[in-house]
Write an enzyme that holds these catalytic residues in place. Structure first.
Site, mmCIF file in Angstrom:
data_model
loop_
_atom_site.group_PDB
_atom_site.id
_atom_site.type_symbol
_atom_site.label_atom_id
_atom_site.label_comp_id
_atom_site.label_asym_id
_atom_site.label_seq_id
_atom_site.Cartn_x
_atom_site.Cartn_y
_atom_site.Cartn_z
ATOM 1 N N LYS A 113 0.956 -1.032 0.066
ATOM 2 C CA LYS A 113 -0.098 -0.038 0.087
ATOM 3 C C LYS A 113 0.746 1.278 0.042
ATOM 4 C CE LYS A 113 -3.986 2.107 2.486
ATOM 5 N NZ LYS A 113 -3.560 3.315 2.170
ATOM 6 N N LYS A 311 -3.032 -2.334 7.653
ATOM 7 C CA LYS A 311 -2.064 -1.164 7.721
ATOM 8 C C LYS A 311 -1.071 -1.378 8.769
ATOM 9 C CE LYS A 311 -3.731 2.965 7.232
ATOM 10 N NZ LYS A 311 -4.256 4.176 6.709
ATOM 11 N N CYS A 430 11.774 42.120 19.641
ATOM 12 C CA CYS A 430 12.098 40.668 20.039
ATOM 13 C C CYS A 430 12.748 40.125 18.811
ATOM 14 C CB CYS A 430 10.878 39.900 20.081
ATOM 15 S SG CYS A 430 11.059 38.155 20.643
HETATM 16 S S1 IVH Z 1 -6.559 -0.334 -4.730
HETATM 17 C C1 IVH Z 1 -11.146 -0.167 -5.472
HETATM 18 N N1 IVH Z 1 -3.828 -0.795 -4.339
HETATM 19 O O1 IVH Z 1 -5.051 3.180 -0.644
HETATM 20 C C2 IVH Z 1 -9.658 -0.399 -4.855
HETATM 21 N N2 IVH Z 1 -5.024 1.210 -3.361
HETATM 22 O O2 IVH Z 1 -8.155 3.258 0.739
HETATM 23 C C3 IVH Z 1 -8.924 0.740 -5.088
HETATM 24 N N3 IVH Z 1 -3.538 2.731 -2.367
HETATM 25 O O3 IVH Z 1 -7.425 5.294 -2.173
HETATM 26 C C4 IVH Z 1 -7.747 0.958 -4.571
HETATM 27 N N4 IVH Z 1 -1.727 1.385 -2.752
HETATM 28 O O4 IVH Z 1 -4.804 5.652 -2.627
HETATM 29 C C5 IVH Z 1 -5.181 0.021 -4.182
HETATM 30 N N5 IVH Z 1 -1.590 -1.150 -4.326
HETATM 31 C C6 IVH Z 1 -2.956 -0.339 -3.941
HETATM 32 C C7 IVH Z 1 -2.569 0.759 -3.205
HETATM 33 C C8 IVH Z 1 -3.859 1.605 -2.990
HETATM 34 C C9 IVH Z 1 -1.979 2.781 -2.033
HETATM 35 C C10 IVH Z 1 -4.193 3.807 -1.766
HETATM 36 C C11 IVH Z 1 -5.141 4.365 -2.634
HETATM 37 C C12 IVH Z 1 -6.664 4.170 -1.952
HETATM 38 C C13 IVH Z 1 -6.175 3.790 -0.628
HETATM 39 C C14 IVH Z 1 -7.081 2.828 -0.164
#
Ligand code: IVH
Length: 667
Positions: A113, A311, A430
């Site tokens: 992520k 997370k 100051c």
């Molecule tokens: S998939 C419908 N894959 O995380 C699925 N999101 O709350 C769409 N993000 O808004 C998201 N890495 O900005 C996906 N490998 C990844 C990701 C990712 C970061 C972010 C993205 C999204 C938030 C999820």
């Protein structure tokens, strides 16, 4: 080959080298050779404005033109993901999927992520046509011009790689750690507020109005979701591998897992290994891989049922609070800082943390000697998040109470109603406030005296050479370089830089004064409305309030500033020093070119194109970019392109050389 054909050839070549360098990380030519090709392209494009293409590799340097972002609705809403910090909930997710698919086998695509901001990219016939931020999920900001400067986002997909005619691809724009650290170092040197983490830096950058600034910030992008009716495969993983062959940067760390154990292995591995990545990540995303199965599982109102984000927990350390010190800023705001026993946390040694304000100290109920928890939740600036009450002994340390007087000048502090911060009201003497105001005055967005930096201001201040911005204009080379004259060259540069700031337009002077709540935009609004400092100084509150974009807080602050005799004196001294205190309306110097539309083409010897454009305006003419029947003549340098020549001939428009043009305007 004609020049125009060469432009197209160079563009294709540069697109390929960009991809080899920024996406596959395997360049085949040197940086110097690349720059050489780019310079050739830029030169030819200047000669042939008719070939302008927003997807040319040359747009990567960005432009200074201020752009307002327009809102664009998403064709398919951009949803977020369900979050968890708990492995048990990953198990529940896995079970729900299994039940939803009635026990049929399924693969989970495990991904990193990325911690940036999500972006939706639209391609048509292999060309990037639009880039939109997530916004509220329903509609976002059109940030295409800025996104075009990001090297790892292809403007033109790899020719012949079989991409669909139209599609959307979503991903994350991020700022790699290296770019982030470089940016914050530069900001620190200019005493600009630091970005708390790469995510804020990336989103702040992407919303910048100058794509030239964006181009210099080293943003990067990973794509993770291919969409559209013509997408080639029914496997999410396979689609992304294909997208990589079209030219997109796709994470090399995606893995398909066939069991919960494999998912846990992926999580455990990256919980540690992520520290070695060049970009920030804040978790793992788990997605059902088969698109038919995704469709079967569907969405809740907020997020897909087929995906979840696990997370990473913020890293946390326990250490001893040794003291609280206080810093006074340019505006007189006083910030408490926790000084702690050094402790290792997420790759760095932490000694200090901002405590922000009195309320936070009270909430934490801090006592000196307390063992405190420090966290860096992807934040680069550590935070104290709590006290370990168990380790408090009977000998409780002294409670931390906010100071009552300024640590720099001893003046009694005040806390305005409704505000969390304490201020030192002694803005007249100051020291950090005086120095801070000068540093603000010289900064890039204000007077842009870049031969001076915060350290030099500090030195001159300590040597008693300057007390306020107006003193700058009385500095001489002899004052600055001292008796031994070793610093003659740099002193001359400083004096020249200060002298040049007399040309800075009034709206930036107004910003440079550092009036509370008068930022760059407000300064411009005020300058445009009132045209000069005297009109602003004497404007009644109601008149200030009648200006679009000026509310009570700003209007009162302006009144307060000009109600202060010391500020009036400063403004007068700046005016005497030759600083612009009014909007300068450009007068025309002659009407030799009155109402004539003139095209500039080619390269020149005596002046730059920009200078010629200015001359045209000064003599009553209009500089236009394309030839039409209305064109009076073409100011022609070396190498006017063949298509322009043909067009001019067809319309019977004459070409004037630069020498003849210069004669024309001086006669
Ligand atoms: S998939 C419908 N894959 O995380 C699925 N999101 O709350 C769409 N993000 O808004 C998201 N890495 O900005 C996906 N490998 C990844 C990701 C990712 C970061 C972010 C993205 C999204 C938030 C999820």
């Amino acid at each position: 080959m004609t020049e125009v054909e060469r432009i197209y050839q160079l563009r294709e070549e540069l697109h390929r080298h960009n991809h080899l360098y920024y996406v596959t990380h395997s360049p085949i030519i040197s940086d110097q050779e690349f720059d050489h090709l780019m310079a050739e392209l830029q030169q030819l494009e200047n000669l042939h404005p008719e070939t302008a293409d927003p997807n040319s590799p040359s747009v990567r340097i960005g432009s200074d033109l201020s752009q307002e972002f327009t809102q664009v609705p998403h064709q398919i809403p951009m949803l977020s993901l369900g979050n968890t910090y708990d492995r048990e909930e990953v198990r529940d997710f896995y079970r729900r999927i299994s039940e939803g698919l009635q026990g049929k086998p399924f693969d989970i695509c495990c991904e990193l992520k990325f911690d940036g901001l999500s972006i939706s990219l639209h391609y048509e016939k292999g060309k990037l046509i639009r880039a939109v931020t997530r916004g509220d999920g329903i509609q976002g900001d059109d940030v295409t011009a800025n996104v075009r400067t990001i090297h790892s986002i292809p403007l033109q997909l790899t020719p012949g790689s079989n991409y669909p005619e139209t599609f959307e691809i979503r991903g994350e724009i991020l700022m790699p750690w290296a770019s982030f650290e470089k940016l914050n170092k530069e900001r620190e040197a200019r005493e600009e507020p630091l970005f708390a983490n790469p995510r804020n830096a990336a989103s702040g950058t992407l919303k910048n109005k100058s794509s030239k600034i964006v181009a210099g910030r080293g943003l990067d992008a990973y794509l993770y979701y291919l969409m559209g009716k013509d997408i080639p495969q029914r496997s999410h993983y396979d689609n992304l591998q294909l997208a990589a062959t079209w030219g997109f940067q796709v994470s090399p760390h995606m893995r398909l897992a066939r069991s919960l154990e494999e998912i846990y292995d992926f999580i455990s591995y990256w919980e540690e290994e992520r520290k070695n990545l060049p970009v920030a990540t804040d978790g793992i995303v788990l997605k059902v891989n088969d698109i038919t199965q995704q469709e079967h599982l569907g969405f809740t109102a907020k997020s897909p049922r087929w995906a979840i984000a696990y997370k990473f927990k913020a890293e946390r350390a326990l250490t001893c609070l040794e003291a609280v010190t206080y810093q006074v800023g340019r505006t007189g705001a006083v910030t408490p800082v926790a000084n702690m026993a050094p402790v290792h946390l997420a790759g760095t040694t932490v000694r200090r943390a901002s405590l922000h304000n009195e309320d936070i100290i009270k909430q934490l109920d801090l006592h000196i000697g307390d063992m405190v928890y420090v966290e860096k939740a992807g934040e680069i600036i550590p935070q104290i998040v709590g006290v370990d009450l168990k380790s408090r002994t009977e000998k409780l340390g002294k409670a931390v109470t906010f100071i009552s007087h300024c640590p720099e000048c001893g003046t009694q502090l005040i806390r305005y109603e409704g505000e969390a911060a304490h201020y030192c009201p002694n803005d007249a003497t100051c020291p950090p406030q005086l120095k801070g105001r000068i540093e603000h005055y010289i900064c890039r967005d204000a007077m842009n005296i870049d031969s001076l930096g915060p350290e030099t201001v500090d030195e001159y201040f300590e040597r008693g050479l300057i007390h306020d911005a107006a003193d700058l204009y009385h500095l001489s080379v002899a004052d600055l370089c001292g008796a031994d004259r070793t610093r003659l060259k740099s002193a001359q540069k400083v004096v020249d830089g200060i002298a040049k700031s007399r040309e800075v337009p009034f709206e930036r002077v107004l910003f440079a004064l550092g009036i509370r709540f008068v930022g760059k935009v407000v300064a411009k609004t005020l300058a445009q409305h009132f045209c000069n400092i005297d009109a602003i100084k004497t404007a009644p509150l109601e008149e200030l309030l009648s200006v679009d974009g000026i509310g009570t807080v700003i209007a009162q602050s302006v009144k307060q500033y000009f109600g202060e005799p010391a500020n009036i004196t400063l403004v007068e001294r700046l005016r005497e020093a030759g600083v612009q205190m009014a909007v300068v309306r450009r007068e025309t110097v002659s009407d030799h070119l009155s109402s004539q539309s003139i095209v500039i083409s080619g390269t020149f010897i005596h002046h730059s194109r920009k200078e010629y454009a200015e001359m045209i305006e000064l003599h009553g003419g209009k500089n236009v970019t394309s030839i039409s029947a209305k064109t009076a003549f073409i100011l022609a340098g070396e190498g006017v392109g063949p298509s322009k020549l043909a067009k001019a001939q067809k319309l019977g428009i004459s070409l004037i050389s630069e020498d003849d043009f210069l004669k024309m305007i001086t006669d």
